[in-house]
Design a protein around this motif. Structure first.
Motif, PDB file in Angstrom:
ATOM      1  N   ALA A  26       0.295  -7.050   3.409  1.00 53.67           N
ATOM      2  CA  ALA A  26      -1.285  -6.475   2.980  1.00 53.67           C
ATOM      3  C   ALA A  26      -0.980  -5.422   4.723  1.00 53.67           C
ATOM      4  O   ALA A  26      -0.535  -4.644   5.035  1.00 53.67           O
ATOM      5  CB  ALA A  26      -2.700  -6.761   2.907  1.00 53.67           C
ATOM      6  N   ASN A  27      -2.175  -3.768   3.550  1.00 47.22           N
ATOM      7  CA  ASN A  27      -2.064  -3.033   5.153  1.00 47.22           C
ATOM      8  C   ASN A  27      -3.482  -2.847   4.884  1.00 47.22           C
ATOM      9  O   ASN A  27      -4.448  -2.893   4.092  1.00 47.22           O
ATOM     10  CB  ASN A  27      -1.527  -1.596   4.303  1.00 47.22           C
ATOM     11  CG  ASN A  27      -1.090  -0.739   3.668  1.00 47.22           C
ATOM     12  OD1 ASN A  27      -2.804  -0.268   2.934  1.00 47.22           O
ATOM     13  ND2 ASN A  27      -0.369  -0.207   2.508  1.00 47.22           N
ATOM     14  N   VAL A  28      -4.011  -1.245   5.882  1.00 46.43           N
ATOM     15  CA  VAL A  28      -4.947  -0.834   6.531  1.00 46.43           C
ATOM     16  C   VAL A  28      -5.233  -0.387   7.281  1.00 46.43           C
ATOM     17  O   VAL A  28      -4.630   0.505   7.174  1.00 46.43           O
ATOM     18  CB  VAL A  28      -5.960  -2.192   6.779  1.00 46.43           C
ATOM     19  CG1 VAL A  28      -5.555  -2.582   8.328  1.00 46.43           C
ATOM     20  CG2 VAL A  28      -7.739  -2.050   7.154  1.00 46.43           C
ATOM     21  N   PRO A  29      -6.560   0.724   6.396  1.00 46.53           N
ATOM     22  CA  PRO A  29      -5.903   2.068   8.002  1.00 46.53           C
ATOM     23  C   PRO A  29      -6.932   1.780   9.222  1.00 46.53           C
ATOM     24  O   PRO A  29      -7.420   0.949   8.965  1.00 46.53           O
ATOM     25  CB  PRO A  29      -7.693   3.472   7.328  1.00 46.53           C
ATOM     26  CG  PRO A  29      -8.079   2.388   5.784  1.00 46.53           C
ATOM     27  CD  PRO A  29      -7.088   1.264   5.493  1.00 46.53           C
ATOM     28  N   GLN A  55      -0.897   4.796   3.014  1.00 49.14           N
ATOM     29  CA  GLN A  55      -0.816   3.574   2.648  1.00 49.14           C
ATOM     30  C   GLN A  55       0.251   2.945   2.029  1.00 49.14           C
ATOM     31  O   GLN A  55       0.078   2.814   1.214  1.00 49.14           O
ATOM     32  CB  GLN A  55      -2.497   3.834   1.944  1.00 49.14           C
ATOM     33  CG  GLN A  55      -1.839   4.598   0.093  1.00 49.14           C
ATOM     34  CD  GLN A  55      -2.119   5.838   0.370  1.00 49.14           C
ATOM     35  OE1 GLN A  55      -2.535   6.270   1.310  1.00 49.14           O
ATOM     36  NE2 GLN A  55      -2.094   7.297  -0.411  1.00 49.14           N
ATOM     37  N   THR A  56       0.987   3.865   2.189  1.00 55.30           N
ATOM     38  CA  THR A  56       2.245   3.143   1.298  1.00 55.30           C
ATOM     39  C   THR A  56       3.365   1.535   2.463  1.00 55.30           C
ATOM     40  O   THR A  56       4.600   1.605   2.293  1.00 55.30           O
ATOM     41  CB  THR A  56       3.267   4.503   0.726  1.00 55.30           C
ATOM     42  OG1 THR A  56       4.004   4.276   1.971  1.00 55.30           O
ATOM     43  CG2 THR A  56       3.057   4.751  -0.766  1.00 55.30           C
ATOM     44  N   VAL A  57       2.833   1.846   3.575  1.00 59.28           N
ATOM     45  CA  VAL A  57       3.587   0.669   4.567  1.00 59.28           C
ATOM     46  C   VAL A  57       3.557  -0.695   4.478  1.00 59.28           C
ATOM     47  O   VAL A  57       2.355  -1.357   3.937  1.00 59.28           O
ATOM     48  CB  VAL A  57       2.790   1.420   5.415  1.00 59.28           C
ATOM     49  CG1 VAL A  57       1.198   1.044   6.145  1.00 59.28           C
ATOM     50  CG2 VAL A  57       4.008   0.898   7.057  1.00 59.28           C
ATOM     51  N   THR A  81      -1.790   6.360  11.174  1.00 57.77           N
ATOM     52  CA  THR A  81      -2.922   5.820  10.263  1.00 57.77           C
ATOM     53  C   THR A  81      -2.739   4.875   9.911  1.00 57.77           C
ATOM     54  O   THR A  81      -4.036   5.200   9.890  1.00 57.77           O
ATOM     55  CB  THR A  81      -3.418   7.193   8.926  1.00 57.77           C
ATOM     56  OG1 THR A  81      -2.352   7.193   8.217  1.00 57.77           O
ATOM     57  CG2 THR A  81      -3.383   8.679  10.103  1.00 57.77           C
ATOM     58  N   TYR A  82      -2.401   3.952   8.899  1.00 61.77           N
ATOM     59  CA  TYR A  82      -2.089   2.981   8.384  1.00 61.77           C
ATOM     60  C   TYR A  82      -1.595   1.822   9.344  1.00 61.77           C
ATOM     61  O   TYR A  82      -0.469   1.930   9.866  1.00 61.77           O
ATOM     62  CB  TYR A  82      -1.234   3.036   7.669  1.00 61.77           C
ATOM     63  CG  TYR A  82      -2.245   3.521   5.546  1.00 61.77           C
ATOM     64  CD1 TYR A  82      -2.624   2.703   5.341  1.00 61.77           C
ATOM     65  CD2 TYR A  82      -2.564   4.725   6.137  1.00 61.77           C
ATOM     66  CE1 TYR A  82      -4.485   2.614   4.794  1.00 61.77           C
ATOM     67  CE2 TYR A  82      -4.403   5.278   5.549  1.00 61.77           C
ATOM     68  CZ  TYR A  82      -3.831   4.231   4.408  1.00 61.77           C
ATOM     69  OH  TYR A  82      -5.288   4.703   3.548  1.00 61.77           O
TER      70      TYR A  82
END
Length: 104
Positions: A26-29, A55-57, A81-82
């Motif tokens: 899962a990811n978040v800024p 946000q693709t990380v 940034t993410y």
């Protein structure tokens, strides 16, 4: 900050990432700004983290491990940034505090 100097960490923002499915990234800024991120793993399972510019990380088990109940201070640049994390053997929360400094 000159190379080799020590400066207390000054947070500018914290992002919380909840991992509710085992072995799913899962990811978040990231919140705030600065050249340092303190990654805190308050859960009781191993996590892996990765940073990226959008946000693709996605994180995998070949990324940076964060031991259960520990924190790690990492240097990042302004293009980051993410962040993403994965817990292959459980679920939990990872905290990402961005700011400046070299000592927690």
């Amino acid at each position: 900050m000159p190379i080799g100097s020590v400066s207390p960490f000054r947070p500018t923002g914290t992002a919380s990432l909840s991992l509710s499915t085992a072995n799913a990234s899962a990811n978040v800024p990231l919140a705030g700004g600065g050249d340092t991120v303190v990654v805190t793993n308050p859960s009781n399972v191993l996590a892996y983290v990765r940073f990226g510019a959008d946000q693709t990380v996605a994180a995998s088990t070949s990324d940076m491990p964060i031991l259960p109940g520990s924190r790690l201070i990492l240097s990042v640049n302004s293009l980051i940034t993410y962040t993403a994390a994965i817990m292959p053997l459980g679920t939990g929360i990872i905290l990402f505090s961005r700011g400046d400094g070299s000592v927690v």
